[in-house]
Design an enzyme around this catalytic site. Structure first.
Site, short mmCIF file in Angstrom:
data_model
loop_
_atom_site.label_atom_id
_atom_site.label_comp_id
_atom_site.label_asym_id
_atom_site.label_seq_id
_atom_site.Cartn_x
_atom_site.Cartn_y
_atom_site.Cartn_z
N LYS A 198 -0.63 -3.85 -12.68
CA LYS A 198 0.15 -3.23 -13.75
C LYS A 198 -0.53 -3.45 -15.10
CE LYS A 198 4.49 -3.73 -11.16
NZ LYS A 198 5.85 -4.34 -11.16
N TYR A 222 8.42 5.22 -8.85
CA TYR A 222 9.59 4.36 -8.77
C TYR A 222 10.89 5.14 -8.57
CZ TYR A 222 7.05 0.06 -9.99
OH TYR A 222 6.23 -1.04 -9.97
N ASN A 224 5.65 -8.54 -14.25
CA ASN A 224 5.21 -9.27 -13.05
C ASN A 224 3.86 -8.80 -12.49
OD1 ASN A 224 6.14 -6.93 -11.93
ND2 ASN A 224 7.67 -7.86 -10.60
N HIS A 233 1.95 -4.58 -8.24
CA HIS A 233 2.81 -3.87 -7.29
C HIS A 233 2.13 -3.90 -5.92
CE1 HIS A 233 5.07 -0.61 -5.33
NE2 HIS A 233 3.89 -0.20 -4.89
N GLU A 246 3.09 6.34 -1.23
CA GLU A 246 2.48 5.94 -2.50
C GLU A 246 0.99 6.28 -2.53
OE1 GLU A 246 5.68 2.28 -3.14
OE2 GLU A 246 3.58 1.78 -2.70
#
Ligand code: UDP
Ligand code: MG
Length: 156
Positions: free
Chosen positions: A14, A54, A117, A120, A131
């Site tokens: 990310k 998402y 965080n 992914h 994905e």
């Protein structure tokens, strides 16, 4: 008995992970474990692309913040392949809330907030395939035959 599930997982560093210089460390963990990197690119996705990635979370209260977070800078999108890479990849990554992530996991070593965080990883084989299709063309993920082991075989 040995587990022979040959799977692919979509793993993404990310924007905060990229900005903090953690790309090499994340790649290294998956490589050393024995997984094979079959596609990688730096990407600056559109808002629509992130919303689509998402999609399942769009009713959640944190969704707007999550989308804004994911648009803070470029991400590193990857496809990793090997035995049980989906479930093992989730173990390498750690729990969603980094405070619950064990030390030794990516999140457990590098972060403390769910909203930052850094990584992914797909949560199921089906979502992984979905994905991968969203982020890569078929040509981009076509694995070339190399001498590199796909299932964790190590020399020495
Ligand atoms: N997230 C958040 N707040 C929450 C739950 C999730 O900001 O209460 C963010 C967090 O970045 C997480 C992402 O939304 O990684 C996707 O949520 P998911 O439940 O799919 O967690 P993951 O699969 O990433 O562990
Ligand atoms: Mg998830």
């Amino acid at each position: 008995m040995e587990d022979k599930r040959l799977e692919r997982s979509f793993v993404m560093i990310k924007p905060d992970g990229v900005q903090r210089g953690l790309i090499g460390d994340v790649i290294s963990r998956f490589e050393k474990r024995g997984y094979k990197l079959i596609a990688l690119k730096m990407s600056s996705p559109t808002k629509e692309h992130i919303e689509s990635h998402y999609e399942d979370l769009k009713a959640k209260k944190f969704f707007p913040d999550l989308v804004a977070y994911m648009l803070m800078g470029p991400v590193i999108a990857m496809v990793w392949q090997g035995t049980a890479v989906v479930s093992t990849g989730r173990k390498i990554v750690g729990a969603t809330n980094p405070l619950d992530s064990l030390p030794g996991t990516v999140r457990g070593d590098f972060c403390i907030e769910t909203g930052r965080n850094i990584i992914h990883a797909s949560d199921a084989v089906e979502s992984a395939e979905k994905e991968i299709k969203l982020w890569f063309t078929e040509t981009e993920v076509k694995s070339s035959d190399t001498l590199a082991p796909e299932t964790g075989g190590k020399t020495g």
